[in-house]
Design an enzyme around this catalytic site. Sequence first.
Site, mmCIF file in Angstrom:
data_model
loop_
_atom_site.group_PDB
_atom_site.id
_atom_site.type_symbol
_atom_site.label_atom_id
_atom_site.label_comp_id
_atom_site.label_asym_id
_atom_site.label_seq_id
_atom_site.Cartn_x
_atom_site.Cartn_y
_atom_site.Cartn_z
ATOM 1 N N LEU A 70 25.310 29.183 33.540
ATOM 2 C CA LEU A 70 25.057 28.010 34.357
ATOM 3 C C LEU A 70 23.594 27.990 34.876
ATOM 4 C CD1 LEU A 70 24.625 29.033 37.461
ATOM 5 C CD2 LEU A 70 27.250 29.518 37.434
ATOM 6 N N CYS A 114 16.115 33.662 37.147
ATOM 7 C CA CYS A 114 16.675 34.153 35.965
ATOM 8 C C CYS A 114 15.356 34.125 34.758
ATOM 9 C CB CYS A 114 17.580 33.145 35.208
ATOM 10 S SG CYS A 114 19.172 33.275 36.180
HETATM 11 C C1 UDX Z 1 18.488 29.139 33.332
HETATM 12 C C2 UDX Z 1 19.357 28.738 32.062
HETATM 13 O O1 UDX Z 1 19.091 27.487 31.791
HETATM 14 C C3 UDX Z 1 20.496 29.379 32.244
HETATM 15 O O2 UDX Z 1 21.442 29.042 31.381
HETATM 16 C C4 UDX Z 1 20.783 30.571 32.716
HETATM 17 O O3 UDX Z 1 22.277 30.877 33.029
HETATM 18 C C5 UDX Z 1 20.250 30.952 34.116
HETATM 19 O O4 UDX Z 1 18.778 30.573 33.747
HETATM 20 P P1 UDX Z 1 18.100 27.968 35.822
HETATM 21 O O5 UDX Z 1 17.407 29.284 36.456
HETATM 22 O O6 UDX Z 1 19.115 27.682 36.626
HETATM 23 O O7 UDX Z 1 18.892 28.385 34.347
HETATM 24 O O8 UDX Z 1 16.949 26.984 35.558
HETATM 25 P P2 UDX Z 1 16.594 26.161 34.298
HETATM 26 O O9 UDX Z 1 17.125 24.643 34.309
HETATM 27 O O10 UDX Z 1 16.650 26.841 33.129
HETATM 28 O O11 UDX Z 1 14.991 25.770 34.443
HETATM 29 C C6 UDX Z 1 14.134 27.059 34.585
HETATM 30 C C7 UDX Z 1 12.677 26.841 35.057
HETATM 31 O O12 UDX Z 1 12.181 26.227 33.696
HETATM 32 C C8 UDX Z 1 12.263 26.048 36.155
HETATM 33 O O13 UDX Z 1 11.538 26.323 36.900
HETATM 34 C C9 UDX Z 1 12.113 24.543 35.438
HETATM 35 O O14 UDX Z 1 11.457 23.722 36.327
HETATM 36 C C10 UDX Z 1 11.223 24.643 34.271
HETATM 37 N N1 UDX Z 1 11.295 23.955 33.236
HETATM 38 C C11 UDX Z 1 12.731 23.545 32.630
HETATM 39 C C12 UDX Z 1 10.369 23.542 32.736
HETATM 40 O O15 UDX Z 1 9.132 23.901 33.231
HETATM 41 N N2 UDX Z 1 10.403 22.704 31.614
HETATM 42 C C13 UDX Z 1 11.382 22.125 31.258
HETATM 43 O O16 UDX Z 1 11.181 21.349 29.956
HETATM 44 C C14 UDX Z 1 12.874 22.658 31.422
#
Ligand code: UDX
Length: 437
Positions: free
Chosen positions: A150, A264
């Site tokens: 998630l 994460c």
């Molecule tokens: C992540 C995974 O997506 C999820 O499947 C796992 O279970 C837990 O870790 P989450 O930590 O909720 O989920 O955030 P996510 O939406 O993956 O974003 C992670 C980070 O990457 C954020 O800081 C976001 O801002 C950054 N990000 C995301 C970018 O810098 N660029 C992008 O294109 C996408």
Amino acid sequence: MRISVIGCGYLGAVHAACMAKLGHEVVGIDIDESKVLALSSAEAPFYEPGLEDLLREVQSTGRLTFTTDMSAASNSQVHFVCVGTPQKKGENGADLTFVDASMTALLPYLSAGDVVVGKSTVPVGTAARVSEWVEQRQPSAHLVWNPEFLREGHAVSDTLHPDRLVYGVSDGSEDHPAVAILDKVYSAPLTSGTPRLVTDLPTAELVKAAANSFLATKISFINAMAEVCEAAGADVTQLADAIGMDDRIGRKFLNAGIGFGGGCLPKDIRAFMARAGELGADQALTFLREVDAINMRRRTRVVELARDLCDGSRLGKRITVLGAAFKPESDDVRDSPALSIAAQLQLQGAVVTVTDPKALANAARRFPELHYEADTARAVQNADALLLLTEWQEYRDLDPYETAVAVSSLRVLDGRNVLDSSKWRAAGWSYRGLGRP
Ligand code: UDX
């Protein structure tokens, strides 16, 4: 089914509420009394869209309760372990204290045929170790590893409608008795077509580590392209659009900016490297060191750009940071790049004000030395520069003409490349994006 959910944080609280929504009788168990009290009165102890409404809805049916008393698990047949696995202090590896402690506390309450389902992200090999404990205590009980994918901010829908379900069982076989039991737990998403894979225990653990490593790599790849674009005078957002149209590549997770943070991705790639090292496979993951380094360089880059934007000096400059959470629709500030940048700017002499729609209380606990202002209009008042670091809709929607009246200098640094640069420039702003001319 009767289900217990052990650990009621970002993962467990949502999982417990969603399992009750799917029709099961659920008890959520956590050692933190204040969390249990809040959840018992349908208050989410953190911000997650839709969670409070869901808690209210399922609690009114009587199918969801919360307690600090582990013995409540004895009424359940399926026990989900959803506790955190933070990074060890001063080391890359994962701290398994909470997994080990909750499993140990659960063991006395297991009955014949029970299924213990690990959902926490753990180093490969943990499930095999824990399954021995379960077997010793209750030979007919089973340990399954069922990783959670998630995303914060979408946690409720990701749990109710997952894009896949992975069951790791000891023999990796469809005929393992725990498979039919988990199929009953997840019968609603399975009926609506969610694919389900049965694997052995180490594969299931590795699926999670590999998925998060891939996502982190994708983000660092585009951020590395942003560095090259900056050097070459190219535009990384157009580059991402163009390569993203190749459906082997895909446009998702190709947003260049200040990099990834949260509870994460950063700690999971580090724990994965540490575990690969223990297994003698460290060479396979040395690229993740570079992924991590590219990511951390983004934060330094923004601090440098902020100095350039403020005519070469940060000293005494009033900088307003828009966003503290690691991403929008969350109040989570764990390893938030926005907050880390705000703190670095403050250390280097800027007068920093941080604003965020949801995350200020958490931010203030982590960085009490920063100045916080909940109201956006007040936060931007008299600013020498605005830094948009978390792309909340409210900040994307800022009007450059109206905002110009409030600030003292028209300078904006768009750390997420979400503002319309031509519109802001037309309104007289000095605009800087990341990886853009
Ligand atoms: C992540 C995974 O997506 C999820 O499947 C796992 O279970 C837990 O870790 P989450 O930590 O909720 O989920 O955030 P996510 O939406 O993956 O974003 C992670 C980070 O990457 C954020 O800081 C976001 O801002 C950054 N990000 C995301 C970018 O810098 N660029 C992008 O294109 C996408």
